[in-house]
Design a protein around this motif. Structure first.
Motif, PDB file in Angstrom:
ATOM      1  N   PHE A  34     -41.405 -67.200  66.323  1.00 22.49           N
ATOM      2  CA  PHE A  34     -42.972 -66.763  65.631  1.00 22.49           C
ATOM      3  C   PHE A  34     -42.898 -65.351  66.921  1.00 22.49           C
ATOM      4  O   PHE A  34     -42.985 -65.886  67.824  1.00 22.49           O
ATOM      5  CB  PHE A  34     -43.834 -67.323  65.595  1.00 22.49           C
ATOM      6  CG  PHE A  34     -44.042 -68.894  64.654  1.00 22.49           C
ATOM      7  CD1 PHE A  34     -44.359 -68.118  63.792  1.00 22.49           C
ATOM      8  CD2 PHE A  34     -43.211 -69.316  64.781  1.00 22.49           C
ATOM      9  CE1 PHE A  34     -43.717 -69.277  62.374  1.00 22.49           C
ATOM     10  CE2 PHE A  34     -42.641 -70.270  63.470  1.00 22.49           C
ATOM     11  CZ  PHE A  34     -43.496 -71.001  62.374  1.00 22.49           C
ATOM     12  N   CYS A  42     -43.241 -61.719  73.912  1.00 25.49           N
ATOM     13  CA  CYS A  42     -42.790 -62.244  72.310  1.00 25.49           C
ATOM     14  C   CYS A  42     -41.370 -61.177  72.233  1.00 25.49           C
ATOM     15  O   CYS A  42     -39.808 -61.226  72.299  1.00 25.49           O
ATOM     16  CB  CYS A  42     -43.471 -61.394  71.283  1.00 25.49           C
ATOM     17  SG  CYS A  42     -44.511 -62.656  71.080  1.00 25.49           S
ATOM     18  N   ASN A 101     -47.264 -68.562  59.626  1.00 23.48           N
ATOM     19  CA  ASN A 101     -48.057 -68.597  61.205  1.00 23.48           C
ATOM     20  C   ASN A 101     -49.218 -69.656  61.152  1.00 23.48           C
ATOM     21  O   ASN A 101     -49.509 -70.480  61.783  1.00 23.48           O
ATOM     22  CB  ASN A 101     -48.403 -67.580  61.199  1.00 23.48           C
ATOM     23  CG  ASN A 101     -47.760 -66.502  62.005  1.00 23.48           C
ATOM     24  OD1 ASN A 101     -47.341 -66.861  62.777  1.00 23.48           O
ATOM     25  ND2 ASN A 101     -46.338 -65.813  61.211  1.00 23.48           N
ATOM     26  N   TYR A 104     -47.640 -73.103  60.280  1.00 22.80           N
ATOM     27  CA  TYR A 104     -47.316 -74.572  61.070  1.00 22.80           C
ATOM     28  C   TYR A 104     -48.429 -73.947  62.188  1.00 22.80           C
ATOM     29  O   TYR A 104     -48.142 -74.711  63.713  1.00 22.80           O
ATOM     30  CB  TYR A 104     -46.035 -73.523  61.852  1.00 22.80           C
ATOM     31  CG  TYR A 104     -45.053 -74.697  61.215  1.00 22.80           C
ATOM     32  CD1 TYR A 104     -43.735 -74.562  61.580  1.00 22.80           C
ATOM     33  CD2 TYR A 104     -44.653 -73.520  59.992  1.00 22.80           C
ATOM     34  CE1 TYR A 104     -43.156 -75.602  61.070  1.00 22.80           C
ATOM     35  CE2 TYR A 104     -43.532 -74.032  58.435  1.00 22.80           C
ATOM     36  CZ  TYR A 104     -42.948 -74.877  59.441  1.00 22.80           C
ATOM     37  OH  TYR A 104     -41.640 -75.329  58.780  1.00 22.80           O
ATOM     38  N   ILE A 106     -49.277 -71.826  64.578  1.00 24.40           N
ATOM     39  CA  ILE A 106     -48.981 -71.005  65.633  1.00 24.40           C
ATOM     40  C   ILE A 106     -50.113 -70.147  65.877  1.00 24.40           C
ATOM     41  O   ILE A 106     -51.193 -69.205  65.511  1.00 24.40           O
ATOM     42  CB  ILE A 106     -47.910 -69.898  65.082  1.00 24.40           C
ATOM     43  CG1 ILE A 106     -46.793 -70.565  63.980  1.00 24.40           C
ATOM     44  CG2 ILE A 106     -47.563 -69.259  66.604  1.00 24.40           C
ATOM     45  CD1 ILE A 106     -46.297 -71.858  65.109  1.00 24.40           C
ATOM     46  N   SER A 107     -50.672 -70.632  67.556  1.00 30.47           N
ATOM     47  CA  SER A 107     -52.103 -70.181  67.617  1.00 30.47           C
ATOM     48  C   SER A 107     -51.420 -69.030  69.716  1.00 30.47           C
ATOM     49  O   SER A 107     -52.508 -68.624  70.015  1.00 30.47           O
ATOM     50  CB  SER A 107     -52.787 -70.889  68.024  1.00 30.47           C
ATOM     51  OG  SER A 107     -52.305 -71.197  69.494  1.00 30.47           O
ATOM     52  N   TYR A 109     -48.007 -66.612  70.743  1.00 31.34           N
ATOM     53  CA  TYR A 109     -46.920 -66.186  70.515  1.00 31.34           C
ATOM     54  C   TYR A 109     -46.779 -65.543  72.132  1.00 31.34           C
ATOM     55  O   TYR A 109     -47.116 -65.336  73.065  1.00 31.34           O
ATOM     56  CB  TYR A 109     -47.392 -64.717  70.037  1.00 31.34           C
ATOM     57  CG  TYR A 109     -47.634 -65.423  68.653  1.00 31.34           C
ATOM     58  CD1 TYR A 109     -47.476 -65.514  67.637  1.00 31.34           C
ATOM     59  CD2 TYR A 109     -49.689 -65.432  68.329  1.00 31.34           C
ATOM     60  CE1 TYR A 109     -47.997 -65.919  66.420  1.00 31.34           C
ATOM     61  CE2 TYR A 109     -49.667 -66.025  67.305  1.00 31.34           C
ATOM     62  CZ  TYR A 109     -49.304 -66.311  66.497  1.00 31.34           C
ATOM     63  OH  TYR A 109     -49.595 -66.440  64.824  1.00 31.34           O
ATOM     64  N   THR A 111     -44.081 -68.635  69.932  1.00 31.15           N
ATOM     65  CA  THR A 111     -44.076 -69.138  70.272  1.00 31.15           C
ATOM     66  C   THR A 111     -42.325 -69.987  69.014  1.00 31.15           C
ATOM     67  O   THR A 111     -42.050 -69.186  68.229  1.00 31.15           O
ATOM     68  CB  THR A 111     -44.927 -70.303  68.884  1.00 31.15           C
ATOM     69  OG1 THR A 111     -45.822 -69.770  69.425  1.00 31.15           O
ATOM     70  CG2 THR A 111     -44.128 -71.988  68.991  1.00 31.15           C
ATOM     71  N   ARG A 124     -40.364 -77.840  70.208  1.00 29.34           N
ATOM     72  CA  ARG A 124     -41.490 -77.157  69.948  1.00 29.34           C
ATOM     73  C   ARG A 124     -42.209 -76.186  71.171  1.00 29.34           C
ATOM     74  O   ARG A 124     -42.443 -76.874  72.081  1.00 29.34           O
ATOM     75  CB  ARG A 124     -42.788 -76.932  69.247  1.00 29.34           C
ATOM     76  CG  ARG A 124     -43.914 -75.986  68.453  1.00 29.34           C
ATOM     77  CD  ARG A 124     -44.846 -76.605  67.849  1.00 29.34           C
ATOM     78  NE  ARG A 124     -45.838 -75.539  67.757  1.00 29.34           N
ATOM     79  CZ  ARG A 124     -46.890 -75.099  66.613  1.00 29.34           C
ATOM     80  NH1 ARG A 124     -46.795 -76.163  65.346  1.00 29.34           N
ATOM     81  NH2 ARG A 124     -47.691 -74.317  66.595  1.00 29.34           N
TER      82      ARG A 124
END
Length: 143
Positions: A34, A42, A101, A104, A106-107, A109, A111, A124
């Motif tokens: 992600f 990222c 996002n 799942y 996702i908070s 980045y 991930t 994870r």
């Protein structure tokens, strides 16, 4: 969706309009990355993901980019080209309903989430947990 939970099945079109369905990857290891084009950590991670892709040819990688707007989405092919991201790439817009996002949770980045052949999440973590991910990959692929 934490380790030892089953990954939520989903269907999405990739950036080339090809359909991706997680259910079709039962029996395979799948690594989700992600990320977003706006996220420097990222982008720093992309060469590492590309190295994983070269090393583990049986691993299916799926990058899921969360973008603020269409301009962000239009940047994705540049990164794909630059980093050799020749795996499945999905783009989502932040304000779309029903995005992976959000499903799942996702908070932060980037991930990464590693799903085993039964569909269970076995890793994870963020960019600081890459050593853990590398160790887990080495473990499962050296069996």
């Amino acid at each position: 969706y934490m380790e030892n939970f089953y990954a939520l099945p989903f269907r999405k079109k990739d950036i080339n309009g090809k359909s991706f369905n997680l259910d079709n990857y039962k029996g395979k290891y799948v690594l989700f990355d992600f990320w977003g084009t706006w996220c420097n950590p990222c982008i720093k991670l992309l060469p590492h993901i590309a190295a994983i892709h070269r090393q583990y040819t049986d691993l299916q990688i799926v990058s899921i980019a969360l973008e603020m707007d269409e301009k962000g989405v239009e940047q994705i092919p540049i990164y794909i080209e630059k980093y050799g991201m020749n795996w499945i790439n999905i783009a989502e817009l932040q304000n779309d309903k029903n995005i992976i996002n959000r499903q799942y949770n996702i908070s932060s980045y980037p991930t990464t989430i590693l799903v085993d052949p039964t569909g269970k999440i076995i890793h994870r973590g963020g960019s600081s947990e890459m050593a853990k991910l590398d160790k887990k990959l080495k473990e499962v692929f050296s069996k």
